[in-house]
Scaffold this active site. Structure first.
Site, PDB file in Angstrom:
ATOM      1  N   ARG A 110       0.828  -1.209   0.000  1.00  0.00           N
ATOM      2  CA  ARG A 110       0.000   0.000   0.000  1.00  0.00           C
ATOM      3  C   ARG A 110       0.860   1.255   0.000  1.00  0.00           C
ATOM      4  O   ARG A 110       0.606   2.199  -0.745  1.00  0.00           O
ATOM      5  CB  ARG A 110      -0.942   0.000   1.213  1.00  0.00           C
ATOM      6  CG  ARG A 110      -1.883   1.203   1.238  1.00  0.00           C
ATOM      7  CD  ARG A 110      -2.821   1.135   2.444  1.00  0.00           C
ATOM      8  NE  ARG A 110      -3.696  -0.014   2.390  1.00  0.00           N
ATOM      9  CZ  ARG A 110      -4.818  -0.065   1.674  1.00  0.00           C
ATOM     10  NH1 ARG A 110      -5.185   0.986   0.950  1.00  0.00           N
ATOM     11  NH2 ARG A 110      -5.570  -1.143   1.679  1.00  0.00           N
ATOM     12  N   VAL A 153      -5.930   6.354  -5.617  1.00  0.00           N
ATOM     13  CA  VAL A 153      -5.779   6.548  -4.180  1.00  0.00           C
ATOM     14  C   VAL A 153      -6.466   7.858  -3.807  1.00  0.00           C
ATOM     15  O   VAL A 153      -6.952   8.595  -4.672  1.00  0.00           O
ATOM     16  CB  VAL A 153      -4.293   6.558  -3.781  1.00  0.00           C
ATOM     17  CG1 VAL A 153      -3.670   5.196  -4.011  1.00  0.00           C
ATOM     18  CG2 VAL A 153      -3.528   7.639  -4.548  1.00  0.00           C
ATOM     19  N   ASN A 156      -5.585  11.164  -5.609  1.00  0.00           N
ATOM     20  CA  ASN A 156      -5.925  11.104  -7.030  1.00  0.00           C
ATOM     21  C   ASN A 156      -7.436  11.158  -7.240  1.00  0.00           C
ATOM     22  O   ASN A 156      -7.915  11.715  -8.234  1.00  0.00           O
ATOM     23  CB  ASN A 156      -5.334   9.844  -7.662  1.00  0.00           C
ATOM     24  CG  ASN A 156      -3.818   9.908  -7.753  1.00  0.00           C
ATOM     25  OD1 ASN A 156      -3.214  10.936  -7.443  1.00  0.00           O
ATOM     26  ND2 ASN A 156      -3.190   8.824  -8.165  1.00  0.00           N
ATOM     27  N   MET A 191     -14.553   6.064  -7.158  1.00  0.00           N
ATOM     28  CA  MET A 191     -15.025   7.445  -7.027  1.00  0.00           C
ATOM     29  C   MET A 191     -16.228   7.552  -6.097  1.00  0.00           C
ATOM     30  O   MET A 191     -16.438   8.599  -5.479  1.00  0.00           O
ATOM     31  CB  MET A 191     -15.359   8.027  -8.399  1.00  0.00           C
ATOM     32  CG  MET A 191     -14.146   8.227  -9.302  1.00  0.00           C
ATOM     33  SD  MET A 191     -12.792   9.147  -8.511  1.00  0.00           S
ATOM     34  CE  MET A 191     -13.591  10.690  -8.102  1.00  0.00           C
ATOM     35  N   PHE A 192     -17.017   6.496  -5.983  1.00  0.00           N
ATOM     36  CA  PHE A 192     -18.128   6.527  -5.034  1.00  0.00           C
ATOM     37  C   PHE A 192     -17.620   6.621  -3.594  1.00  0.00           C
ATOM     38  O   PHE A 192     -18.375   6.985  -2.694  1.00  0.00           O
ATOM     39  CB  PHE A 192     -19.005   5.281  -5.195  1.00  0.00           C
ATOM     40  CG  PHE A 192     -20.015   5.380  -6.305  1.00  0.00           C
ATOM     41  CD1 PHE A 192     -20.858   6.478  -6.408  1.00  0.00           C
ATOM     42  CD2 PHE A 192     -20.125   4.373  -7.252  1.00  0.00           C
ATOM     43  CE1 PHE A 192     -21.793   6.575  -7.431  1.00  0.00           C
ATOM     44  CE2 PHE A 192     -21.061   4.453  -8.277  1.00  0.00           C
ATOM     45  CZ  PHE A 192     -21.894   5.560  -8.368  1.00  0.00           C
ATOM     46  N   ARG A 570     -30.074 -25.338 -10.533  1.00  0.00           N
ATOM     47  CA  ARG A 570     -29.130 -24.486  -9.805  1.00  0.00           C
ATOM     48  C   ARG A 570     -27.782 -24.331 -10.506  1.00  0.00           C
ATOM     49  O   ARG A 570     -27.230 -23.242 -10.568  1.00  0.00           O
ATOM     50  CB  ARG A 570     -28.891 -25.049  -8.403  1.00  0.00           C
ATOM     51  CG  ARG A 570     -30.089 -24.983  -7.498  1.00  0.00           C
ATOM     52  CD  ARG A 570     -29.677 -25.378  -6.085  1.00  0.00           C
ATOM     53  NE  ARG A 570     -30.841 -25.575  -5.236  1.00  0.00           N
ATOM     54  CZ  ARG A 570     -31.542 -24.605  -4.688  1.00  0.00           C
ATOM     55  NH1 ARG A 570     -31.202 -23.360  -4.918  1.00  0.00           N
ATOM     56  NH2 ARG A 570     -32.589 -24.872  -3.921  1.00  0.00           N
ATOM     57  N   GLU A 642     -41.555 -30.033  -9.574  1.00  0.00           N
ATOM     58  CA  GLU A 642     -42.187 -28.739  -9.847  1.00  0.00           C
ATOM     59  C   GLU A 642     -42.952 -28.767 -11.170  1.00  0.00           C
ATOM     60  O   GLU A 642     -44.070 -28.242 -11.267  1.00  0.00           O
ATOM     61  CB  GLU A 642     -41.114 -27.645  -9.853  1.00  0.00           C
ATOM     62  CG  GLU A 642     -40.498 -27.397  -8.486  1.00  0.00           C
ATOM     63  CD  GLU A 642     -39.191 -26.612  -8.541  1.00  0.00           C
ATOM     64  OE1 GLU A 642     -38.584 -26.411  -7.477  1.00  0.00           O
ATOM     65  OE2 GLU A 642     -38.778 -26.215  -9.651  1.00  0.00           O
TER      66      GLU A 642
END
Length: 724
Positions: A110, A153, A156, A191-192, A570, A642
Site C-alpha cells: 500500500r 488513491v 488522485n 469514485m463513489f 441451480r 415442480e
C-alpha cells in the site's frame, strides 16, 4: 520536471538518513512537498500530512521506491512523448505493470503503490490519463481506463473529482464494449468512495444508471466492480443517495449478483451493498421487499472468512485489504440494529483482521473503534454466525474475547450483574452493587438517583457512560419470561431503541392490548420513559394499532400468492432465473424463487405450495436443465416435481430457453412429457428488454399452451418444444 526534482530530494534525504539518526531520535522525519515537517517521506504519507512509520517498514518502502521511481519516471517520460497509438499503448502498459507490481508487494504494497500513484499525479500523469480517456482509439481508452482504475488513491480521487468526473461519465454512457465497461465500473467503484457530494454528482449525472445497467451482464469481473460500486455508493453516499438507489431499484438489481452460484466474492459484495441499504430506516421496507436481503445471512453462514481473505490477497486490486476509512464504514454496520448488517460487517472485518495480522497492522482496528463493537457483538448477539465471526476477529487481533451475556437479564442473580459490570469496565463499583444486592430485576429498574446516592457513582459523566451501557443491555435483552404479548418486538419495530422500555412497561402490568389506554404522564412517572418524543411516538403507534389487526397466519396469504413461480436448475440456470425475477418484479409481478432459506423439513411442502399458489410457471431451460429428470421415474428430482405439479394444476407454463438442447420425448418420464407441448421463448442477453416484453405477453395472454406439437399458435420467435 516535478518527478525529477522529487526523486532528487528523496535521494538527498536517503543520503542523510544513512548517516545515522540523531541521538534520541526514534522516528525518521523527512520534509514533504509542502515543505512542512512530517514523520514519513512524501511518498509514504500520501500528501495528507505527516504520520509515523516504523524504521523497519520505512526501510522496505524506501528500498522498493528506490528501485521503482526511476523506471516510473522513464516510462512516464516516454508516454508523454508518444504520438502513435501503439507507442501510447506500450507506455500505458509499462506504467500499469509498475503500479500493479507495487500493489502486490507483501506488507508494504500500500505504501509503495501510494508513492507511485502520487508520483504519477505530481508529474502530470493523471491529467494525461484523463486526456487519453477521450482519445478516438478504443484500445487507448481501454488501457488508460485500466491504469486510472489502479491509481485512484485518495489524493488522485480528489483530483479526478475536481476536473475529471465529466470524462468518466462520458465513458460510462458508452456502456460497451465489456473491456471498457470493466475499468469504468472499477473507476466508479473508487469514485463513489470519495465523498457524499461526489456520490450525489455521479448519481445525478448517470453513473448509478450505468452500474445498474451492467448488473444484467454476465462478465464476472464487470459484475464484481458493479457490486462494489453499489456497496461504496451506499456506504459513502448518505441517506439521499440511498433513497435514490432504492428508487432506481438497486436492491432488486443486486439480487442476481447476490444469487450467483459461481462467484463467492461477487455474492459477498452484493450482500454488503444491500445490507447497507437496509440500515436506512426510510427505505428499509422497500429493501426487504426486493428479496435480496434474505440472501445475506445464509451466504455468510456458509463461507469461511479466512478463505475470503486469501482471495482478496491474491487479487492485485485488493491485495492490501481496505484502508482505515473503508474499515470505519464497516464498523458502523456492527452497530446497526439489522442482523444482516451486523453479520456481513463482522464477516468483512474478520477477513480484514486476517489480512492486517499478516501485515502487522492490526492497530488500525483500535484506532477506528472496531474492538469495542466486536466485543459488544460477542456479548449480546443472539445470532450464532455473527457472534462466531466477532470472536474469530478478536482472536486474530490478539484481543481478549468476552463471555456471552445471558439474554434473560431480568432473571440474573447478583453474580451475573457482577460479571456484566466487569465486562463493561465498571469493576470499581462491583463492591457497591454487591453490598446493595443488585440483581437483574433491580438493574433493569435502576434510576439515576439510586445510582448516585445508593451505589456511589458521583460523577455525572460516569453515570452517563453507565446508562449508555445499560441502555444497550436493555435493547439486546430477552423478555420472553415476562412479556406475554411480545411487546418488546413491537417496540423494536417502531424503533430498535424503544426495546429498552419493555421491562418498565411490563413491570407495570401493561401489554399490547392495554397500551393505548395509558396516558403520557403514566408513561413518564410509572414506566420511566423520560424522553417526551419517545412517549408520543409509542402512544401514537399504540392507538393506530387499534385500527389494524395483529399479525396472524391468515394475514400473510396475499404475500404467499405469487404471480410467477420460477423453476430452474441451480448449476446452470441460477443467473438467468435471478435476472428474470428482477425484470418481472420491475414490471409489477410478484415472483417466487427458491433462495435456499426454507425451513428444514418444510422444503418440499413450501415449494409445492408455492407452485400451486402461483398463477404462472416460468421454466428456465438452461444447459442440461432436464438431464436429472431423465430416468427419474420416482419423481425425486426437484425440477421434475415442480413441472409435474404445474402440469397437474393447469398452470400457464412459460419455458425460457438458454443454451438448452432438446431431449427426445421418450427420454423423459411420462408424467412430464406434456411440458414439451408448450412454446418456449429463447432468451437473449443482448436484447433483454425485448425478450421480457415477449415473456410478459405470454404471462398475460396464456398463448404458450399448445395441445398439438405442430400447432401454429406459437408467437413469432418462440420455439415449439420437442420439435427439431
Amino acid at each position: 520536471m516535478v518527478l525529477t526534482l522529487l526523486f532528487s530530494a528523496y535521494k538527498l534525504c536517503r543520503f542523510f538518513t544513512m548517516s545515522g539518526p540523531r541521538p534520541g531520535a526514534d522516528r525518521l522525519t523527512v520534509p514533504g512537498p509542502d515543505r512542512s515537517g512530517g514523520a514519513s517521506p512524501w511518498w509514504a504519507a500520501g500528501g495528507r500530512g505527516s504520520r509515523e512509520v516504523s524504521p523497519g517498514v520505512g526501510t522496505e518502502v524506501q528500498g522498493a521506491l528506490e528501485r521503482s521511481l526511476p523506471e516510473l519516471q522513464q516510462a512516464l517520460s516516454e508516454l508523454k512523448q508518444a504520438s502513435a497509438a501503439r507507442a501510447v499503448g506500450a507506455g500505458l502498459a509499462e506504467v500499469f505493470q509498475l503500479v500493479e507490481e507495487a500493489w502486490l508487494l507483501p506488507a508494504v504494497g500500500r505504501e509503495v503503490a501510494q508513492g507511485l500513484c502520487d508520483a504519477i499525479r505530481l508529474d502530470g500523469g493523471l491529467d494525461l490519463l484523463l486526456r487519453l480517456l477521450q482519445a478516438p482509439e478504443l484500445e487507448t481508452r481501454v488501457q488508460a481506463a485500466r491504469l486510472l482504475e489502479q491509481i485512484l488513491v485518495a489524493e488522485n480521487r480528489d483530483r479526478v473529482a475536481r476536473i475529471g468526473l465529466g470524462v468518466i461519465l462520458n465513458l460510462a454512457k458508452e456502456r460497451e464494449p465489456v473491456e471498457l465497461a470493466r475499468s469504468v465500473a472499477g473507476i466508479l467503484e473508487h469514485m463513489f468512495k470519495h465523498s457524499e457530494e461526489t456520490c450525489q454528482r455521479l448519481v445525478a449525472a448517470g453513473g448509478l444508471d450505468a452500474v445498474l445497467y451492467w448488473c444484467r451482464r454476465t462478465d464476472p469481473a464487470l459484475l464484481r466492480h458493479c457490486a462494489l460500486a453499489l456497496a461504496n455508493c451506499a456506504l459513502h453516499g448518505g441517506q439521499t443517495v440511498q433513497r435514490c438507489m432504492v428508487e432506481k431499484r438497486a436492491a432488486e438489481w443486486l439480487f442476481p449478483l447476490a444469487f450467483s452460484k459461481e462467484d463467492e466474492l461477487l455474492r459477498l459484495h452484493a450482500c454488503l451493498a444491500v445490507a447497507v441499504l437496509a440500515t436506512n430506516k426510510e427505505v428499509e421496507r422497500e429493501v426487504e421487499h426486493s428479496g435480496t436481503l434474505a440472501l445475506v445471512e445464509p451466504l455468510v453462514a456458509s463461507l469461511d472468512p479466512g478463505r475470503f481473505a486469501r482471495c482478496l490477497v491474491d487479487a492485485s486490486d485488493t491485495s492490501q485489504g481496505r484502508g482505515p476509512d473503508d474499515l470505519q464504514s464497516l464498523v458502523l454496520l456492527l452497530d446497526s440494529s439489522r442482523l444482516e448488517a451486523q453479520c456481513i460487517g463482522a464477516f468483512y472485518l474478520c477477513a480484514e483482521a486476517a489480512i492486517k495480522s499478516l501485515q502487522g497492522k492490526t492497530k488500525v482496528f483500535s484506532d477506528i473503534g472496531a474492538i469495542q463493537s466486536l466485543k459488544r457483538l460477542v456479548s449480546y448477539s443472539t445470532n450464532g454466525t455473527t457472534s462466531a465471526l466477532a470472536k474469530r476477529a478478536l482472536r486474530l487481533l490478539g484481543e481478549e474475547v468476552p463471555r456471552r451475556i445471558l439474554p434473560c437479564v431480568a432473571s440474573w442473580k447478583e453474580a451475573e450483574v457482577q460479571t456484566w459490570l466487569q465486562q463493561i469496565g465498571f469493576s470499581q463499583y462491583c463492591e457497591n452493587f454487591r453490598e446493595q444486592q443488585v440483581d437483574g430485576d433491580l438493574l433493569l429498574r435502576l434510576t439515576d438517583e439510586e445510582l448516585q446516592t445508593d451505589l456511589g457513582m458521583k460523577s455525572s459523566i460516569t453515570r452517563k457512560r453507565f446508562f449508555r451501557e445499560l441502555t444497550e443491555l436493555k435493547t439486546f435483552a430477552s423478555y420472553a419470561t415476562c412479556d406475554r404479548s411480545n411487546l418488546a418486538d413491537w417496540l423494536g419495530s417502531l424503533d430498535p431503541r424503544f426495546r429498552q422500555y419493555t421491562y418498565g412497561l411490563v413491570s407495570c402490568g401493561l401489554d399490547r392490548s392495554l397500551l393505548h389506554r395509558v396516558s403520557e404522564q403514566q408513561l413518564l412517572e410509572d414506566c420511566g420513559i423520560r424522553l417526551g418524543v419517545h412517549r408520543t411516538r409509542i402512544l401514537s403507534a399504540a392507538r393506530e394499532m387499534l385500527h389494524s389487526p395483529l399479525p396472524c397466519t391468515g394475514g400473510k396469504l396475499s404475500g404467499d400468492t405469487p404471480d410467477v413461480f420460477i423453476s430452474y436448475r441451480r448449476n446452470s440456470g441460477s443467473q438467468l432465473a435471478s435476472l428474470l425475477k428482477v425484470h418481472l418484479q420491475l414490471h409489477g409481478f410478484s415472483v417466487f424463487i427458491d433462495v435456499e432459506k426454507l425451513e428444514a423439513g418444510k422444503f418440499e411442502d413450501k415449494l409445492i405450495q408455492s407452485v400451486i399458489a402461483a398463477r404462472n410457471f416460468v421454466l428456465v431451460l438452461s444447459a442440461g436443465a432436464l438431464d436429472k429428470c431423465m430416468q427419474d421415474h420416482d419423481c425425486k428430482d426437484w425440477v421434475h416435481k415442480e413441472i409435474v405439479t404445474a402440469l397437474s394444476c393447469g398452470k400457464n407454463i412459460v419455458p425460457i430457453i438458454d443454451g438448452f438442447e432438446w431431449p427426445e420425448p421418450q427420454a423423459l418420464p411420462e408424467d412430464m412429457q406434456a411440458v414439451l407441448t408448450f412454446n418456449g421463448i429463447k432468451w437473449s442477453h443482448e436484447y433483454q428488454e425485448a425478450t421480457i416484453e415477449k415473456i410478459i405477453r405470454f404471462l398475460q395472454g396464456r398463448p404458450s399452451q399448445d395441445s398439438s406439437a405442430g400447432s401454429d399458435t406459437s408467437l413469432e420467435g418462440a420455439t415449439p418444444m420437442g420439435l427439431p
